[in-house]
Design a protein around this motif. Structure first.
Motif, mmCIF file in Angstrom:
data_model
loop_
_atom_site.group_PDB
_atom_site.id
_atom_site.type_symbol
_atom_site.label_atom_id
_atom_site.label_comp_id
_atom_site.label_asym_id
_atom_site.label_seq_id
_atom_site.Cartn_x
_atom_site.Cartn_y
_atom_site.Cartn_z
ATOM 1 N N SER A 327 33.807 48.679 73.080
ATOM 2 C CA SER A 327 32.344 48.723 73.176
ATOM 3 C C SER A 327 31.740 47.713 73.660
ATOM 4 O O SER A 327 30.481 47.961 73.937
ATOM 5 C CB SER A 327 32.067 48.716 71.657
ATOM 6 O OG SER A 327 31.821 47.656 70.934
ATOM 7 N N GLU A 331 34.888 46.474 78.405
ATOM 8 C CA GLU A 331 34.934 47.880 78.286
ATOM 9 C C GLU A 331 36.296 48.422 77.709
ATOM 10 O O GLU A 331 36.601 49.249 77.244
ATOM 11 C CB GLU A 331 34.445 48.877 79.310
ATOM 12 C CG GLU A 331 33.009 48.552 79.726
ATOM 13 C CD GLU A 331 32.533 49.440 80.927
ATOM 14 O OE1 GLU A 331 33.459 50.225 81.593
ATOM 15 O OE2 GLU A 331 31.238 49.439 81.028
ATOM 16 N N GLN A 332 37.435 47.739 78.461
ATOM 17 C CA GLN A 332 38.721 47.779 78.025
ATOM 18 C C GLN A 332 39.613 46.706 78.449
ATOM 19 O O GLN A 332 39.370 45.934 79.607
ATOM 20 C CB GLN A 332 39.326 49.303 78.605
ATOM 21 C CG GLN A 332 39.717 48.976 80.093
ATOM 22 C CD GLN A 332 40.372 50.474 80.854
ATOM 23 O OE1 GLN A 332 40.464 51.264 79.934
ATOM 24 N NE2 GLN A 332 40.935 50.355 81.914
ATOM 25 N N GLY A 376 38.348 45.482 68.188
ATOM 26 C CA GLY A 376 36.996 45.681 68.900
ATOM 27 C C GLY A 376 36.439 44.268 69.386
ATOM 28 O O GLY A 376 35.550 44.260 69.938
#
Length: 389
Positions: A327, A331-332, A376
Motif C-alpha cells: 500500500s 507498490e509491489q 505490508g
C-alpha cells in the motif's frame, strides 16, 4: 609475463600417502615438475608466503605447505575435480609489488573463469586479491570474515599500523572504485571500536557480529551468496578449534561454522575468488589442528563449487515468480523462489540496473524477507540495497 614464472614448484614427497586411495592428492594436478595446464581447470590453489604486512616472524610463510599436508590426506569429494595447485607465489621485491603480482595472477585466472583459492600470508594480501577485479568492468561485493575490523589508528605503543591492521582502508579508498558492497561477518564487539562500525554503516555496508552468526548460521546464507570475493581471516575461528593464529581468541566461530560458511560461498555462482589468511603453523598445536580445520574449510568450498546449480536465469521455468502488492511505495515487490532448492531472491530496481543488468537488480534474500513484505512492510534488505546504489 607468463604466470608460470611467478610460481615456485613444490616438493610433493611429504604429501604422498602410499597405499591410501581416492585422496585429493591423487585428484589435484600439482606443480612439482611441470606447470599444470590451465585450459581445463575450474579451480586453482595458490600458496602465499608473504608476511611483510605483519609484525610476525616467518611462520606465516609456512602456511601453504602445512595446509597441503592436511589437505592432501583428505578423501576426494564429488565432482570432476578439475583442480590445479600452482605451487607457491614468488614474493615481490616489496610488499606493494607482491600485491601487484597477486592481482595479476588472479586477474588472469578470473578472465579464464578459474576460481583462485589463496592460502597463507598476512590478511593485507587480500588487497592484491581485490585489485584483480580492477579491469574486469564489474562492481563487486566483498565478504570479509574476521574477528576484528582492520582499519584504524595506531595505539600509543605503535608508531604506525602494520599493513594487515589497516588493509581495509586501502580497499575502501582504492581508485577506481568498483566496490559496490562490503560485508563484515563474525566481528567481536569487544575487539571493535564502535566508531568503525558507524563509518561502515554510513557507507551502507553490512556488519554482522559473532553472536548473530552463532545464533543461526543458516540466516547468513543469502549474505554469503551475494559475495564475489571471500576474504577469511583464520583469527575469526575460536582458539580451541584454530590455535595456529597470532590473534587467537577464546571466542569465535567454530570450525564447523567456518566450514558451513565456505560451503555456502563455494555453492554461490557469484563467488569468483577466495583467500584464507593469518594461519601461522609455528603457533599450531601438536596435532596441527588449525591446518586440519583450514584443509576441511577449503574442501567444503570446493564441494560447494561442484554442487553449483547455475540457476540465476530468473526468466526460466526453474523459478516461481511472486508479486507482493504494497500500500506504500514501491507498490509491489517481486520475489523469485527456486524450485530445486527453495532459495529466494528479491528484485530491487536501482539507478545502475540498466548498466549492470539483473545482477544489480535481483539480490539474494530468504523467506523472512517475503514474510515481511506479505505483512505490508518493506524488508530491511530491500531498503539497504536501495541505499547502496
Amino acid at each position: 609475463m607468463e604466470i608460470v614464472n611467478l610460481f615456485r614448484a613444490i616438493k610433493t614427497t611429504s604429501y604422498d600417502l602410499g597405499n591410501q586411495s581416492n585422496t585429493t592428492f591423487e585428484a589435484v594436478k600439482i606443480y612439482s615438475e611441470n606447470f599444470p595446464d590451465l585450459n581445463d581447470a575450474d579451480i586453482a590453489l595458490i600458496g602465499l608466503e608473504e608476511f611483510g604486512g605483519s609484525d610476525q616472524k616467518v611462520g606465516l610463510s609456512r602456511a601453504p605447505d602445512a595446509f597441503r599436508k592436511a589437505f592432501y590426506r583428505l578423501k576426494r569429494g564429488s565432482g570432476p575435480y578439475k583442480i590445479v595447485d600452482l605451487g607457491n607465489l614468488v614474493n615481490g621485491e616489496s610488499l606493494q609489488k607482491t600485491y601487484e603480482i597477486i592481482g595479476e595472477v588472479c586477474r588472469n585466472l578470473l578472465e579464464n573463469e578459474i576460481l583462485p583459492i589463496l592460502i597463507g600470508g598476512s590478511h593485507d594480501l587480500d588487497y592484491g586479491q581485490f585489485k584483480s577485479y580492477e579491469d574486469l568492468n564489474k562492481l563487486i561485493t566483498i565478504l570479509s570474515v574476521d574477528a576484528q575490523i582492520d582499519i584504524g589508528k595506531p595505539t600509543l605503543a605503535q608508531k604506525e599500523l602494520t599493513a594487515n591492521q589497516n588493509h581495509l582502508h586501502h580497499i575502501l579508498m582504492h581508485e577506481p572504485n568498483y566496490l559496490i558492497n562490503y560485508c563484515h561477518m563474525g566481528y567481536q564487539s569487544f575487539l571493535v571500536d564502535t566508531e568503525l562500525l558507524n563509518i561502515l554503516h554510513k557507507f551502507s555496508f553490512e556488519t554482522y557480529r559473532l553472536g548473530l552468526v552463532n545464533q543461526n548460521i543458516a540466516t547468513m546464507e543469502p549474505i554469503i551468496r551475494a559475495a564475489d570475493m571471500l576474504s577469511f581471516d583464520i583469527s575469526s575461528i575460536k582458539s580451541i578449534d584454530a590455535p595456529g593464529q597470532p590473534n587467537a581468541q577464546p571466542f569465535g566461530l567454530t570450525g564447523q561454522e567456518a566450514c558451513q560458511i565456505c560451503w555456502y560461498a563455494g555453492h554461490s555462482e557469484r563467488l569468483s575468488s577466495a583467500g584464507f589468511y593469518e594461519f601461522n603453523p609455528d603457533l599450531d598445536d601438536q596435532q596441527q589442528t588449525t591446518a586440519s580445520v583450514l584443509a576441511v574449510m577449503v574442501w567444503y568450498l570446493i564441494e560447494g563449487y561442484y554442487h553449483r546449480t547455475y540457476e540465476e536465469d530468473f526468466t526460466g521455468s526453474d523459478f516461481i515468480k511472486i508479486l507482493v502488492p504494497l500500500s506504500i511505495h514501491p507498490e509491489q515487490i517481486i520475489f523469485y523462489k527456486a524450485k530445486k532448492n527453495e532459495k529466494w531472491w528479491m528484485e530491487v530496481p536501482t539507478s545502475v540496473s540498466k548498466e549492470w543488468g539483473n545482477r544489480m537488480t535481483i539480490v539474494p534474500c530468504d523467506s523472512s524477507d517475503y514474510e515481511v513484505a506479505v505483512q505490508g512492510e518493506i524488508p530491511d534488505r530491500w531498503i539497504q540495497t536501495q541505499a547502496k546504489y
